[in-house]
Design an enzyme around this catalytic site. Sequence first.
Site, PDB file in Angstrom:
ATOM      1  N   LYS A 216      77.873 -99.384  47.502  1.00 39.23           N
ATOM      2  CA  LYS A 216      78.708 -99.842  48.480  1.00 39.23           C
ATOM      3  C   LYS A 216      78.348-101.693  48.744  1.00 39.23           C
ATOM      4  O   LYS A 216      77.266-101.030  49.551  1.00 39.23           O
ATOM      5  CB  LYS A 216      79.084 -99.025  49.870  1.00 39.23           C
ATOM      6  CG  LYS A 216      80.036 -99.690  50.559  1.00 39.23           C
ATOM      7  CD  LYS A 216      80.241 -98.139  51.727  1.00 39.23           C
ATOM      8  CE  LYS A 216      81.497 -98.070  52.431  1.00 39.23           C
ATOM      9  NZ  LYS A 216      81.193 -96.920  53.759  1.00 39.23           N
TER      10      LYS A 216
HETATM   11  C1  E4P Z   1      83.469 -96.461  55.053  1.00 35.32           C
HETATM   12  O1  E4P Z   1      83.797 -96.405  54.292  1.00 35.32           O
HETATM   13  C2  E4P Z   1      83.626 -96.462  56.431  1.00 35.32           C
HETATM   14  O2  E4P Z   1      82.377 -97.175  56.543  1.00 35.32           O
HETATM   15  C3  E4P Z   1      83.758 -95.980  57.559  1.00 35.32           C
HETATM   16  O3  E4P Z   1      85.724 -95.049  57.444  1.00 35.32           O
HETATM   17  C4  E4P Z   1      84.534 -97.217  58.750  1.00 35.32           C
HETATM   18  O4  E4P Z   1      84.980 -95.935  59.565  1.00 35.32           O
HETATM   19  P1  E4P Z   1      85.580 -96.883  61.127  1.00 35.32           P
HETATM   20  O5  E4P Z   1      86.449 -97.567  61.544  1.00 35.32           O
HETATM   21  O6  E4P Z   1      85.105 -95.017  61.795  1.00 35.32           O
HETATM   22  O7  E4P Z   1      83.342 -96.851  61.812  1.00 35.32           O
END
Ligand code: E4P
Length: 217
Positions: free
Chosen positions: A87
């Site tokens: 990622k």
């Molecule tokens: C996942 O890939 C993201 O990092 C995550 O969904 C972010 O979520 P949040 O906005 O609730 O922190």
Amino acid sequence: MKFFIDTANLAQIKEANDLGILDGVTTNPSLMAKEGIKGSEAVLQHYKTICGLVDGDISAEVISTDFEGIIEEGKKLAAIHHNIVVKVPMIKDGIKAIKWFTDNGIKTNCTLIFSAGQAILAAKAGATYVSPFIGRIDDSGWDGVELIAQISNIYSIQGFKTEILAASIRNALHIIKCAEAGANVCTCPLDSILGLLKHPLTDIGLAKFLEDAKKFA
Ligand code: E4P
């Protein structure tokens, strides 16, 4: 649409996986910190444990922001298991790194997507997934689901193969709306997945069936 769980919590990952509908896991540095994981070895070990629990793509996020650092970190993450997806944040060096990973057969998830332009760039670099942050867009007064629909339309017109991974999901309605808007994947907290189960008429109907069943039991 694939279902990923958005957590680094092993108990929640197991609970979602036990439902039999889980296709993968996403994590981020905030979710890892929430689990109290400290040190790079512990982080790698935690990803290894998750890979042992779920047979599907597992997103592991780099914390470097320069090209060389992202590549070095990404290679270490990818070496953990063939299901690891590196990622990478939507920054200039991140795009360069995604192109490098693509050319070297390593799957990527381009994270922190807040516009269609960013999604086009990530797709051009060959990202396996793009992660538009629906909830955070809604929080800022814009419509997150609209962005999913816009990216879906562009990818289909242009023939991009990158999958749209709707992230920052806050509730069950977000999941339904993202499915309608053309998301290929929704990564959700456990509560939002379980929220899909709920309907008061189901509860009322089941209570009545069980009551009536006593008459012939
Ligand atoms: C996942 O890939 C993201 O990092 C995550 O969904 C972010 O979520 P949040 O906005 O609730 O922190």
